[in-house]
Design an enzyme around this catalytic site. Structure first.
Site, PDB file in Angstrom:
ATOM      1  N   GLY A  11      12.511 -10.516  -5.544  1.00 23.22           N
ATOM      2  CA  GLY A  11      11.074 -10.467  -5.757  1.00 23.22           C
ATOM      3  C   GLY A  11      10.714 -10.456  -7.229  1.00 23.22           C
ATOM      4  O   GLY A  11       9.726  -9.835  -7.623  1.00 23.22           O
ATOM      5  N   GLY A  14       7.026 -11.270  -8.507  1.00 24.78           N
ATOM      6  CA  GLY A  14       5.909 -10.391  -8.195  1.00 24.78           C
ATOM      7  C   GLY A  14       5.636  -9.410  -9.319  1.00 24.78           C
ATOM      8  O   GLY A  14       6.384  -9.308 -10.292  1.00 24.78           O
ATOM      9  N   MET A  15       4.555  -8.652  -9.187  1.00 24.35           N
ATOM     10  CA  MET A  15       4.184  -7.698 -10.223  1.00 24.35           C
ATOM     11  C   MET A  15       5.281  -6.661 -10.443  1.00 24.35           C
ATOM     12  O   MET A  15       5.666  -6.368 -11.578  1.00 24.35           O
ATOM     13  CB  MET A  15       2.874  -6.999  -9.840  1.00 24.35           C
ATOM     14  CG  MET A  15       2.435  -5.952 -10.862  1.00 24.35           C
ATOM     15  SD  MET A  15       0.821  -5.221 -10.536  1.00 24.35           S
ATOM     16  CE  MET A  15       1.148  -4.294  -9.024  1.00 24.35           C
ATOM     17  N   ARG A  37      11.538 -18.368  -4.218  1.00 25.60           N
ATOM     18  CA  ARG A  37      11.439 -18.743  -2.800  1.00 25.60           C
ATOM     19  C   ARG A  37      11.965 -20.137  -2.526  1.00 25.60           C
ATOM     20  O   ARG A  37      12.470 -20.412  -1.437  1.00 25.60           O
ATOM     21  CB  ARG A  37       9.981 -18.649  -2.346  1.00 25.60           C
ATOM     22  CG  ARG A  37       9.421 -17.241  -2.316  1.00 25.60           C
ATOM     23  CD  ARG A  37       7.989 -17.248  -1.845  1.00 25.60           C
ATOM     24  NE  ARG A  37       7.393 -15.917  -1.917  1.00 25.60           N
ATOM     25  CZ  ARG A  37       6.135 -15.641  -1.620  1.00 25.60           C
ATOM     26  NH1 ARG A  37       5.334 -16.628  -1.215  1.00 25.60           N
ATOM     27  NH2 ARG A  37       5.666 -14.413  -1.709  1.00 25.60           N
ATOM     28  N   ASP A  38      11.828 -21.019  -3.529  1.00 23.49           N
ATOM     29  CA  ASP A  38      12.307 -22.391  -3.336  1.00 23.49           C
ATOM     30  C   ASP A  38      13.829 -22.445  -3.270  1.00 23.49           C
ATOM     31  O   ASP A  38      14.404 -23.364  -2.681  1.00 23.49           O
ATOM     32  CB  ASP A  38      11.804 -23.289  -4.469  1.00 23.49           C
ATOM     33  CG  ASP A  38      12.115 -22.725  -5.851  1.00 23.49           C
ATOM     34  OD1 ASP A  38      12.370 -21.514  -5.957  1.00 23.49           O
ATOM     35  OD2 ASP A  38      12.088 -23.496  -6.824  1.00 23.49           O
ATOM     36  N   SER A 108       6.201   2.235  -0.474  1.00 26.60           N
ATOM     37  CA  SER A 108       4.773   2.405  -0.737  1.00 26.60           C
ATOM     38  C   SER A 108       4.330   3.782  -0.264  1.00 26.60           C
ATOM     39  O   SER A 108       4.891   4.345   0.682  1.00 26.60           O
ATOM     40  CB  SER A 108       3.976   1.327   0.000  1.00 26.60           C
ATOM     41  OG  SER A 108       2.605   1.644   0.048  1.00 26.60           O
ATOM     42  N   SER A 109       3.281   4.296  -0.883  1.00 26.11           N
ATOM     43  CA  SER A 109       2.748   5.598  -0.471  1.00 26.11           C
ATOM     44  C   SER A 109       2.086   5.539   0.902  1.00 26.11           C
ATOM     45  O   SER A 109       1.816   6.586   1.507  1.00 26.11           O
ATOM     46  CB  SER A 109       1.720   6.097  -1.496  1.00 26.11           C
ATOM     47  OG  SER A 109       0.625   5.199  -1.589  1.00 26.11           O
ATOM     48  N   TYR A 137       2.594  -2.693   8.030  1.00 31.68           N
ATOM     49  CA  TYR A 137       3.270  -2.709   6.731  1.00 31.68           C
ATOM     50  C   TYR A 137       3.981  -1.378   6.487  1.00 31.68           C
ATOM     51  O   TYR A 137       5.139  -1.352   6.050  1.00 31.68           O
ATOM     52  CB  TYR A 137       2.242  -2.966   5.628  1.00 31.68           C
ATOM     53  CG  TYR A 137       2.802  -2.929   4.225  1.00 31.68           C
ATOM     54  CD1 TYR A 137       3.556  -3.985   3.730  1.00 31.68           C
ATOM     55  CD2 TYR A 137       2.561  -1.847   3.385  1.00 31.68           C
ATOM     56  CE1 TYR A 137       4.058  -3.963   2.439  1.00 31.68           C
ATOM     57  CE2 TYR A 137       3.064  -1.813   2.095  1.00 31.68           C
ATOM     58  CZ  TYR A 137       3.810  -2.877   1.624  1.00 31.68           C
ATOM     59  OH  TYR A 137       4.313  -2.845   0.342  1.00 31.68           O
ATOM     60  N   LYS A 141       8.041  -0.479   5.889  1.00 28.58           N
ATOM     61  CA  LYS A 141       8.568   0.247   4.734  1.00 28.58           C
ATOM     62  C   LYS A 141       9.336   1.508   5.166  1.00 28.58           C
ATOM     63  O   LYS A 141      10.349   1.863   4.559  1.00 28.58           O
ATOM     64  CB  LYS A 141       7.433   0.610   3.777  1.00 28.58           C
ATOM     65  CG  LYS A 141       6.875  -0.585   3.032  1.00 28.58           C
ATOM     66  CD  LYS A 141       7.943  -1.263   2.191  1.00 28.58           C
ATOM     67  CE  LYS A 141       7.428  -2.432   1.388  1.00 28.58           C
ATOM     68  NZ  LYS A 141       8.494  -3.082   0.588  1.00 28.58           N
ATOM     69  N   THR A 165       3.038   5.139  -5.879  1.00 31.91           N
ATOM     70  CA  THR A 165       1.627   5.268  -5.564  1.00 31.91           C
ATOM     71  C   THR A 165       0.942   3.929  -5.822  1.00 31.91           C
ATOM     72  O   THR A 165       1.597   2.910  -6.017  1.00 31.91           O
ATOM     73  CB  THR A 165       1.008   6.396  -6.402  1.00 31.91           C
ATOM     74  OG1 THR A 165      -0.326   6.640  -5.953  1.00 31.91           O
ATOM     75  CG2 THR A 165       1.001   6.056  -7.885  1.00 31.91           C
ATOM     76  N   ASN A 166      -0.394   3.900  -5.880  1.00 29.41           N
ATOM     77  CA  ASN A 166      -1.139   2.661  -6.130  1.00 29.41           C
ATOM     78  C   ASN A 166      -0.770   2.094  -7.498  1.00 29.41           C
ATOM     79  O   ASN A 166      -0.885   2.785  -8.512  1.00 29.41           O
ATOM     80  CB  ASN A 166      -2.644   2.938  -6.091  1.00 29.41           C
ATOM     81  CG  ASN A 166      -3.091   3.507  -4.773  1.00 29.41           C
ATOM     82  OD1 ASN A 166      -2.974   2.877  -3.738  1.00 29.41           O
ATOM     83  ND2 ASN A 166      -3.596   4.737  -4.793  1.00 29.41           N
TER      84      ASN A 166
END
Length: 322
Positions: A11, A14-15, A37-38, A108-109, A137, A141, A165-166
């Site tokens: 990944g 991604g961010m 991904r390719d 993820s929270s 989701y 997780k 967290t966020n």
């Protein structure tokens, strides 16, 4: 830390994944392995297994995931649960099959119950019902955490899990419908500034409290957690060698967040809070006591982080994930 280790960052575009790559590069790691991904479909078990067979991998950071805001989670629940389950199951099992001893899984929270006691401790996992809008989701997780625990228990692996967290920061998703609260508000207030709009309407009363962590702080935290000894990590996560919360340990109201964004962006109109719209959960704050005892705490203030994110947004406006 072995700077010659081959580290697979799943990944990396991604961010979160891109922030982990930046952190590893800053520390001097020379062999960072990535695949877009390719080149590699992470939902394809055969392809993932072949990828691990073709490379001698020492560590894995599993940051790949299908992510989105409330609207996306509510609209595409099948995609969210299926793709996330496939990605984590394929990578974790392939890592074990090809004798990769160290892996860091990013969650993820939202794994915690909707009505979990605040601040949310790691022990709150599976003690109540989840938030319905992102339950698929969250279940995916939770399954990732349990996969790591199970391979640790049965095979003696050192697979760890971090629950941030966020998040916000460079590389965020600024889609008008599928983004999270910070990029969504940043884009709307920015567009209101350009249009000289007299006001920006925000759903709810502005009183719910949320915790926000800059993605570069998260990257620093997970690399720190990956590199502490197995004994020290286990001292905070036994008996299952389970997950660790990653956050700031502080929160702000949505109103305070919006007012800070107005200041950062330079918008001169007013904020209007539509109290006929739902507020959502009153508070979501992570307990980060375990993380602190393991030697790490967040360093980026919210205002500084928002300034950096807005600068990135302006520089990448045409190519931002919108």
């Amino acid at each position: 830390m072995n700077l010659t280790d081959t580290i697979f960052v799943a990944g990396h575009r991604g961010m979160v994944g891109s922030a982990i790559v930046r952190r590893l590069q800053a520390l001097g790691y020379a062999n960072i392995l990535t695949a877009g991904r390719d080149a590699l479909d992470l939902t394809n078990q055969h392809a993932v297994n072949a990828f691990f067979a073709a490379h001698r991998i020492d560590q894995v950071y599993l940051a790949a995931a299908k992510v989105g805001g409330i609207h996306a989670n509510n609209t595409y629940p099948a995609e969210f649960i299926h793709q996330n389950l496939m990605i984590e199951a394929n990578i974790i099992h392939a890592a074990h099959t090809h004798d990769v001893h160290r892996l860091m899984f990013l969650g993820s929270s939202c794994i915690y119950p909707k009505l979990a006691q605040q601040p949310m401790k790691e022990e709150a996992l599976l003690t109540g019902l989840l938030e319905p809008t992102n339950e698929p989701y969250a279940i995916a997780k939770i399954a990732g955490i349990k996969l790591c625990e199970s391979y640790n228990r049965q095979y003696g692996r050192d697979y760890r899990s971090a629950m941030p967290t966020n998040l916000y920061g460079p590389g965020d998703n600024f889609h008008p419908e599928n983004s999270h609260v910070i990029p969504a508000l940043m884009r709307r207030i920015h567009e209101a500034k350009l249009a000289n709009a007299p006001e920006v309407v925000i759903w709810g009363s502005g009183t719910p409290m949320r915790e926000f962590l800059h993605v570069d702080d998260l990257a620093e935290a997970v690399v720190h957690l990956q590199n502490i000894s197995q004994e020290r990590y286990a001292s905070e996560t036994e008996p299952m060698r389970s997950h660790i919360n990653v956050g700031t340990g502080t929160d702000v109201t949505i109103r305070e967040l919006a007012e800070t964004l107005v200041e950062v962006i330079g918008y001169e109109g007013r904020l209007v809070f539509d109290t006929t719209k739902p507020d959502g959960t009153p508070r979501k704050l992570m307990d980060v006591g375990r993380l602190a005892r393991l030697g790490w705490q967040a360093r980026t203030s919210l205002k500084r982080g928002l300034n950096e994110t807005y600068t990135w947004f302006l520089a990448h406006l045409g190519a931002a994930r919108v």
